[in-house]
Enzyme design. Structure first.
Site, short mmCIF file in Angstrom:
data_model
loop_
_atom_site.label_atom_id
_atom_site.label_comp_id
_atom_site.label_asym_id
_atom_site.label_seq_id
_atom_site.Cartn_x
_atom_site.Cartn_y
_atom_site.Cartn_z
N TYR A 93 -3.08 -1.91 -10.24
CA TYR A 93 -1.90 -2.77 -10.10
C TYR A 93 -0.97 -2.22 -9.02
O TYR A 93 -0.47 -2.96 -8.17
CB TYR A 93 -1.20 -2.86 -11.44
CG TYR A 93 0.07 -3.66 -11.46
CD1 TYR A 93 0.05 -5.05 -11.33
CD2 TYR A 93 1.31 -3.03 -11.64
CE1 TYR A 93 1.23 -5.78 -11.36
CE2 TYR A 93 2.48 -3.76 -11.68
CZ TYR A 93 2.44 -5.13 -11.55
OH TYR A 93 3.60 -5.87 -11.58
N LYS A 140 0.02 -4.15 -5.58
CA LYS A 140 1.41 -4.50 -5.29
C LYS A 140 1.92 -3.80 -4.03
O LYS A 140 2.79 -4.34 -3.33
CB LYS A 140 2.30 -4.18 -6.49
CG LYS A 140 2.08 -5.12 -7.67
CD LYS A 140 2.24 -6.58 -7.27
CE LYS A 140 2.30 -7.52 -8.46
NZ LYS A 140 2.36 -8.93 -8.05
#
Length: 309
Positions: A177, A181
């Site tokens: 993640y 991002k």
């Protein structure tokens, strides 16, 4: 809708808009006068589970809620991490409302693991939905706006991407993640530079809010406040910034990253060159190490990774 609303006349597509932050964004854009394409695949927090391609699911629920409040909205239940699904978001806006002015990339899910336990399939799935799921809708929207520009109709277009504190600082247990991002931030900067000539502004928001993606990992911090108290973790606190960035009122603001949490908005400075030293000659490894030690002594300390002890 009254013509004096911030987004009156604009058409906005929001991905991952069936719940949480995306839902708050879609409702806030509609309240500001926009016509909204509500995209959501209708899956669980980990990206698995039910999908409602026809008449059911969260995308349809949000679109109906907007219409019930007097707004205009259509649902789209395609997968924006596929080329066809991403293209269909743009096509849905054009078919339903005749134009597209703003794209909000928000779709995502989590499969948290420590790196030594993170499987390749879970890595690929998270990178796919967050990073590819930003790139493909952005690319199709940009292609439309480029065509408009070449036809002599330069748009006043906006893209708002969704990054995270995990992408800015890292987060223990969220390697995939965090990497995705962080990639969204780089994509935002490149898109802002490349698309400026087509009348497109591109920014990113790193939100902190109580959603399905955060409540399990940060249960104590994300707990709802007592009745009547300001709910600093409500997704609705982030939506006003996203609406403004997606409006014509944000003219001149592009290539920026903002943190948004509760009542706080922060402009993120990102990577900047700190202390440096140029000898004009090649160093030995020992000399390179000595230089690094001197420079680190002059530099600001790194901010801690979320969850680090």
């Amino acid at each position: 809708m009254p013509s004096d609303l911030l987004c009156a006349g604009r058409v906005v597509a929001v991905t991952g808009a069936g719940r949480g932050l995306g839902r708050a964004h879609a409702l806030a854009f509609a309240a500001a006068g926009a016509k909204v394409v509500v995209n959501d695949l209708g899956v669980r927090r980990d990206g698995r589970g039910p999908h409602h391609p026809a008449t059911g699911g969260p995308a349809h629920d949000v679109a109906e809620a907007i219409r019930a409040r007097g707004g205009e909205a259509v649902a789209h239940t395609g997968d924006v991490a596929t080329d066809e699904g991403a293209a269909a978001v743009v096509r849905t806006a054009l078919d339903a409302f005749g134009r597209l002015d703003t794209l909000v990339n928000n779709a995502g899910f989590l499969r948290d693991r420590m790196l030594v336990n993170l499987g390749e399939d879970d890595w690929d799935a998270v990178i796919r939905v967050h990073l590819k799921g930003h790139f493909l809708p952005l690319r199709h929207a940009a292609a439309h706006w480029r065509a408009e520009t070449k036809a002599g109709r330069v748009p006043d277009a906006r893209i708002v991407n969704t990054t995270s504190g995990a992408g800015l600082l890292g987060s223990v247990g969220q390697g995939s993640y965090s990497a995705a991002k962080a990639g969204v931030v780089a994509l935002t900067l490149v898109a802002a530079a490349e698309l400026a000539g087509y009348g497109v502004q591109v920014n990113a928001v790193a939100p902190a809010a109580r959603t399905r993606m955060t409540e399990a990992a940060f249960a104590d911090a994300m707990a709802a406040p007592p009745a009547g108290a300001f709910d600093a973790m409500a997704p609705e606190n982030v939506a006003p910034l996203v609406v403004w960035l997606g409006s014509a009122g944000s003219t001149g603001v592009t290539g920026r990253v903002f943190e948004a949490e509760g009542g706080r908005i922060t402009v993120m400075h990102g990577w900047r060159r700190g202390p440096g030293e140029d000898t004009g000659a090649r160093r030995t490894p020992a000399q390179a190490g000595a230089t690094v030690r001197r420079l680190l002594a002059e530099a600001e300390p790194a901010l801690p990774v979320y969850g680090a002890r």
